[in-house]
Design an enzyme around this catalytic site. Sequence first.
Site, mmCIF file in Angstrom:
data_model
loop_
_atom_site.group_PDB
_atom_site.id
_atom_site.type_symbol
_atom_site.label_atom_id
_atom_site.label_comp_id
_atom_site.label_asym_id
_atom_site.label_seq_id
_atom_site.Cartn_x
_atom_site.Cartn_y
_atom_site.Cartn_z
ATOM 1 C CG HIS B 194 -2.235 0.789 0.830
ATOM 2 N ND1 HIS B 194 -2.500 2.033 1.340
ATOM 3 C CD2 HIS B 194 -3.237 0.506 -0.011
ATOM 4 C CE1 HIS B 194 -3.636 2.477 0.831
ATOM 5 N NE2 HIS B 194 -4.105 1.571 0.016
ATOM 6 C CG HIS B 229 0.547 1.824 10.451
ATOM 7 N ND1 HIS B 229 -0.103 1.121 9.491
ATOM 8 C CD2 HIS B 229 1.633 2.356 9.842
ATOM 9 C CE1 HIS B 229 0.564 1.221 8.350
ATOM 10 N NE2 HIS B 229 1.627 1.969 8.541
ATOM 11 N N GLY B 265 -11.846 1.999 12.410
ATOM 12 C CA GLY B 265 -12.295 1.259 11.235
ATOM 13 C C GLY B 265 -12.930 2.139 10.173
ATOM 14 C CG PHE B 266 -15.858 3.985 9.939
ATOM 15 C CD1 PHE B 266 -16.703 3.807 8.842
ATOM 16 C CD2 PHE B 266 -16.054 3.210 11.077
ATOM 17 C CE1 PHE B 266 -17.739 2.875 8.899
ATOM 18 C CE2 PHE B 266 -17.079 2.282 11.138
ATOM 19 C CZ PHE B 266 -17.925 2.113 10.048
ATOM 20 C CG HIS B 268 -7.122 5.259 4.120
ATOM 21 N ND1 HIS B 268 -6.218 5.805 3.251
ATOM 22 C CD2 HIS B 268 -6.578 4.101 4.563
ATOM 23 C CE1 HIS B 268 -5.163 4.998 3.156
ATOM 24 N NE2 HIS B 268 -5.354 3.965 3.952
ATOM 25 N NE ARG B 277 -6.805 -1.072 1.261
ATOM 26 C CZ ARG B 277 -6.010 -0.453 2.144
ATOM 27 N NH1 ARG B 277 -4.862 -0.992 2.497
ATOM 28 N NH2 ARG B 277 -6.385 0.700 2.669
ATOM 29 C CG ASP B 322 -6.886 -0.767 9.613
ATOM 30 O OD1 ASP B 322 -6.135 -1.681 9.246
ATOM 31 O OD2 ASP B 322 -6.580 0.435 9.573
#
Lengths: 400, 374
Positions: B194, B229, B265-266, B268, B277, B322
């Site tokens: 990535h 991370h 989880g939200f 980026h 992804r 994630d």
Amino acid sequence: MPTYRTLTSNFPWALDRLEWPVTSEVGPGLAGVIATGTRVSWLDPSSGALAYRGIPIERIAGEYEFEEAAHLLITGRRPAEDRDAFNAFRDRLRRSRDLPPDAVALVRSLHREVHPTRMLRAGVSALGCHEMTAEDELSGARHWRELRIIAQVAALVGEIARHRNNRPKHMFETGHSLAHCTLRALRDDEPDTRDVRTLDLLWVLYADHGLDAPTFTSMVVASCLADPYYNIVAGLSALRGPLLGGAGERVLAQVLPLRTPEQARLRVAEILASGGRLAGFGHRLYHIPDPRVVVLRKELAAQARRRNRAELFDIARAVEDEALRQLAPKGIHVNINFYAALLFHLLGADGPLIPCLYAVGRMAGLLARVHEALENPRLFRPLDRYVGHRERSLPREGAR
Amino acid sequence: MRAYTGHYELQTYGRGLENLVVTDTRVAEIDGNRGRLLYRGYPVEQLAEACSFEEVAYLVLHGELPGRDEAAAWTEELKRWRKPPAEAFAALARIPSNAHPLAIYRTMLTIAACHIPEAERTDLEAQWRRPARILSWSAALAAGAIRHLHGEQPLPARDELGFAANFLAQALGREPDEDQARAFEVSMIVQAEHGLHAAAFAALIVISTGADLGSAVLAGMGALSGIRHGGANQLAFENLARLHDPGHARRWAREKLAQRYRFPGFGHRIYKCPDPRVRVLEPYAKRLLETNDLSDRWHTYAALREEVEGALSEKGIYANVDGITGLIYHPLGLPASAFPIPFCLAIETGWMAHCLEYLPSGKMIEPGAVCLLD
């Protein structure tokens, strides 16, 4: 938005304030890039000035023991300002030398031929497993036991030296300085105060020096809010490179076989004439003499004399003189590793152990900078520029 | 002497080197506005559809998909290294089992690194011999670290299984069925690379000092361990696990939305649209959860996603990778504290590709710091 002229010779080493975003010149290896602002130390390679928390390195070298310099770098306060605070810091440091027996046993289970920097990295990683539990790492309360790490690394280096020399585990003691205990572990005798002072001096001078690769690696790792043991493992990984960690070893390999100053001059001329590289010369930043060298040269003269090895100093001087005659006009000077390696040698260390020993000193600056970065953390996340293959589809049959 | 000649350009960048271009790359193309991720030109969706992890790793490292002979040789090489030095496993006896699994794995790697062939060689040829060993040792050591959490002994490799399935078998002590193995393999494929995220950057700095590839990977792992991370997938899952059902998820989300909460989880730093992804992995997660009687978990996730994205998508905040990987790892039987490990294992591929790409012409990475006089 300010634009900075940052070509190496114009880098704005000191500013009243730094406003983001910045515009600067950017060269290979991020030369010219301003990665951060710092109050830990001041380095201006064009004038040769180096200061920890505003105090010139020459004064620190003369007046500070390593534990005092570490306190200054990390807390920003001179030990004399608050004696009680410093004493508490120092006592905590000394108590922290007591390592978990399993971590020592793990290092001792490694083969003696393994490079000591790899042993140290494994030891620090194992320590992290004892110091940090799975709960800690996500609790948000980051256990920044940074003081402990300096002492733990010092103790580990002592154990590694003993393991390599086939000697039993060192007894834990709290009454002496880190330098005293480390020398004692290294040599198995009661070190005299003069040698302790030399090791203190070496650690003080190695404690901080700008954003070199190990320090910068640690800052990047810390910016992800990793625990401190990951930072040190990463920093030690950067130190492993032959360009950084191997310098002391190469200095000893080049200088120790020389018997007389005349032979030294001839050998240097020979190496330079054949286009070879002299270990311990040249620095990415300094194109004038490194201020730390002056201090160490004097120290080597004194230490060689009192050991009846004055010829070692004469040979070192001859190497430097002959090399500078040819290299100084090109802006290449002797660097800190040259005299430091010879001093580490006189203190009883062999070449491979040298990077481990100076890593102890560097822990202070590294933790001070990590500490500073975490006051206002921002993830280091630069970009790369895609210049590769244009979008394509898999061959019809898939790749199988 | 000028230490650096060569090309200089003016760039504007922020704290954390935001927007600074460090280097050119041919490994991955990421388009955060269109939600595209391509390895060496191939969209990750197609690779997830048709390839094995081994093929994708080869592609990421070498730049082209392997031909038949190359694929066979590469697979063989990976298998040859499935047995790390015994010393790395012996060390487990001296590591407390309440340490973080990633730290246990790190320690095993540092010990394995004391027993590598041609340890001090760092020429390009020696470096190129390392990726297969690092990947396969990593998988075996990571599996051993996960078993150590339950006080269990490491298991031998299963030669007949592919890379991803073998890792699962070694970590869990049972052979995964086809659905499980493929779901996990796809999660590895889409996380194999990535760009120059913080961990890849840390690895790049280390390789630029002339260190060996394994040392670069250890630095990457350090960055990845942070909660900013690699630990993010664990946090996201633990957060989701606290929500009992879809209704609870919605109520909780609304409450937190009012507080400008940063949802694990939200969001980026690069993707300001749905993460490609996530789109690939969601069907796999849904199916695994359903076949394991965990449909509730899926509906809770879907409700949370709908609620958060409904409110924040106009700010460019969407579900990230994630948040979804845990919904694959969990039904497979991996403990949440071990979630950063498979992510690490997959993305080591990308770190190594960036390092090997940087090596031939790369200068030591050493930016400057400005002393503040105030």
